[in-house]
Design a protein around this motif. Structure first.
Motif, PDB file in Angstrom:
ATOM      1  N   LEU A   1       0.812  -1.219   0.000  1.00 26.25           N
ATOM      2  CA  LEU A   1       0.000   0.000   0.000  1.00 26.25           C
ATOM      3  C   LEU A   1       0.846   1.269   0.000  1.00 26.25           C
TER       4      LEU A   1
ATOM      5  N   VAL B   1     -10.883   4.423  -9.038  1.00 31.11           N
ATOM      6  CA  VAL B   1     -11.478   3.576  -8.010  1.00 31.11           C
ATOM      7  C   VAL B   1     -12.939   3.324  -8.362  1.00 31.11           C
TER       8      VAL B   1
ATOM      9  N   PHE C   1     -14.755  -0.994  -4.671  1.00 31.27           N
ATOM     10  CA  PHE C   1     -13.691  -0.651  -3.735  1.00 31.27           C
ATOM     11  C   PHE C   1     -14.290  -0.186  -2.422  1.00 31.27           C
TER      12      PHE C   1
ATOM     13  N   ASN D   1     -14.439  -4.460  -1.502  1.00 27.21           N
ATOM     14  CA  ASN D   1     -13.028  -4.833  -1.472  1.00 27.21           C
ATOM     15  C   ASN D   1     -12.240  -4.167  -0.350  1.00 27.21           C
ATOM     16  N   TRP D   2     -12.386  -2.847  -0.218  1.00 28.12           N
ATOM     17  CA  TRP D   2     -11.668  -2.149   0.860  1.00 28.12           C
ATOM     18  C   TRP D   2     -12.147  -2.585   2.243  1.00 28.12           C
TER      19      TRP D   2
ATOM     20  N   VAL E   1      -9.748  -4.292   5.232  1.00 26.46           N
ATOM     21  CA  VAL E   1      -9.657  -3.736   6.589  1.00 26.46           C
ATOM     22  C   VAL E   1     -10.118  -4.767   7.617  1.00 26.46           C
TER      23      VAL E   1
ATOM     24  N   ILE F   1      -5.059  -4.871  -3.420  1.00 22.81           N
ATOM     25  CA  ILE F   1      -6.041  -5.162  -2.368  1.00 22.81           C
ATOM     26  C   ILE F   1      -6.154  -6.671  -2.173  1.00 22.81           C
TER      27      ILE F   1
ATOM     28  N   ALA G   1      -3.990   0.673   5.663  1.00 25.12           N
ATOM     29  CA  ALA G   1      -5.243   0.112   5.146  1.00 25.12           C
ATOM     30  C   ALA G   1      -6.379   1.127   5.267  1.00 25.12           C
TER      31      ALA G   1
ATOM     32  N   LEU H   1      -6.529   4.582   2.940  1.00 22.45           N
ATOM     33  CA  LEU H   1      -6.926   4.515   1.532  1.00 22.45           C
ATOM     34  C   LEU H   1      -8.315   5.108   1.302  1.00 22.45           C
ATOM     35  N   LEU H   2      -9.214   4.930   2.274  1.00 24.66           N
ATOM     36  CA  LEU H   2     -10.582   5.435   2.100  1.00 24.66           C
ATOM     37  C   LEU H   2     -10.635   6.946   1.989  1.00 24.66           C
TER      38      LEU H   2
END
Length: 318
Positions: A79, A94, A98, A102-103, A107, A242, A281, A284-285
């Motif tokens: 990452l 994105v 995501f 996926n995200w 997490v 990811i 992790a 990323l959001l």
């Protein structure tokens, strides 16, 4: 010899990344699957092979902290280093999955690892089985979601890979084997060369596991992601990273723990590194949400790369 191994390994990695992307794009056409899904599964599994082999060998040799440090360090590298460099080379878009699936799953697995270690500083066989079963559930839901959506976007066929829907299964499988072999042998050479250089500089075993070894086993992800960006297959790149992080925790640590429980030997794992893993992790959001929306561009890539440099510096100095 260390530098020679690194240079030779990089050649293998470039070749491996090229063929892996070709096979992945070919598979997406054959099964009418999104390239994000192929990146999350086939490419991720192939690029996670070095972590699995290194971790299994380390655990069997009684070096559980190296096994755990390798996975944690590799996920941070994916990452920070890989996504950072990839975003610097070309903007990554994105998609909705995501945010929706996926995200959150990445997490969730990262948190599961943290809670397993926080409980008794050991990833037991039962917890290893739980992680692996979680991976199987994730793959089942992922494929089911993709098939339910009946993805029919007209993704561009004309790209540098020259892959077309008429490509034979034999060619796709051959490309996959060549790609996986190139990434495996390339990573082995890079790891060997980098470890030799690190020992010459007096770097300790655990620091090598979290930094040099982790970077070495993340080089396949870097090679595959960079090649995906060059080939204008950005969906493969983000999905690969990811998916690779999910595979590293669920399959690499899961399978390793099923063979032999993984004990936390170095206190730095729980006091620092696991929080770096969670931090990368989670961050990323907000990065995906702030302007430019749904895009990892150069300044975001530079930020991730800069944070990774800070992590490496602190790890080596401490």
């Amino acid at each position: 010899m260390g530098i020679l191994y690194i240079l030779l390994g990089l050649v293998f990695l470039v070749i491996g990344g090229e063929f892996l992307v070709r096979s992945a794009v070919g598979l997406s056409f054959k099964f009418n699957l999104s390239k994000m899904l192929v990146g999350l599964t086939v490419v991720s599994f192939a690029t996670s092979a070095p972590e699995l082999l290194v971790s299994l060998q380390a655990a069997l040799d009684g070096l559980a902290d190296i096994s755990l440090g390798n996975v944690i360090g590799s996920n941070i590298a994916n990452l920070g280093l890989v996504l950072g460099i990839t975003a610097l080379l070309g903007s990554l878009k994105v998609d909705r999955d995501f945010f929706r699936f996926n995200w959150p799953v990445m997490v969730l697995f990262s948190m599961a690892l943290y809670l397993a270690l926080l409980n008794d500083s050991v990833i037991s066989r039962i917890e290893g089985i739980g992680l692996f079963v979680g991976l199987l559930v994730y793959l089942f839901v992922l494929i089911k979601r993709t098939r339910a959506k009946r993805i029919t976007e007209n993704e561009e066929i004309e790209n540098a890979t020259n892959v077309v829907p008429k490509t034979s299964y034999f060619k796709i499988i051959l490309w996959l084997i060549i790609g996986a072999a190139g990434l495996y042998f390339g990573s082995e050479l890079v790891i060997s060369g980098a470890t030799t250089l690190a020992r010459m500089l007096g770097v300790g075993d655990y620091a090598i596991a979290v930094t040099v070894l982790a970077i070495g086993t993340s080089v396949p992800e870097l090679a595959a992601s960079v090649m995906a960006v060059i080939k204008k297959e950005e969906a493969l790149s983000l999905g690969n990273l990811i998916g690779s992080n999910i595979f590293n925790i669920a399959s690499v640590l899961g399978i390793t723990a099923m063979i032999t429980p993984i004990d936390v030997i170095d206190p730095l794992i729980l006091s620092s590194n696991i929080f770096w893993l969670l931090g990368f992790a989670v961050v990323l959001l907000p990065l995906a949400l702030i302007k430019p929306f749904k895009i990892f561009n150069r300044w975001k890539g530079l930020l991730l790369f800069g944070l990774y440099c800070v992590f490496i510096s602190l790890t080596v100095l401490l």
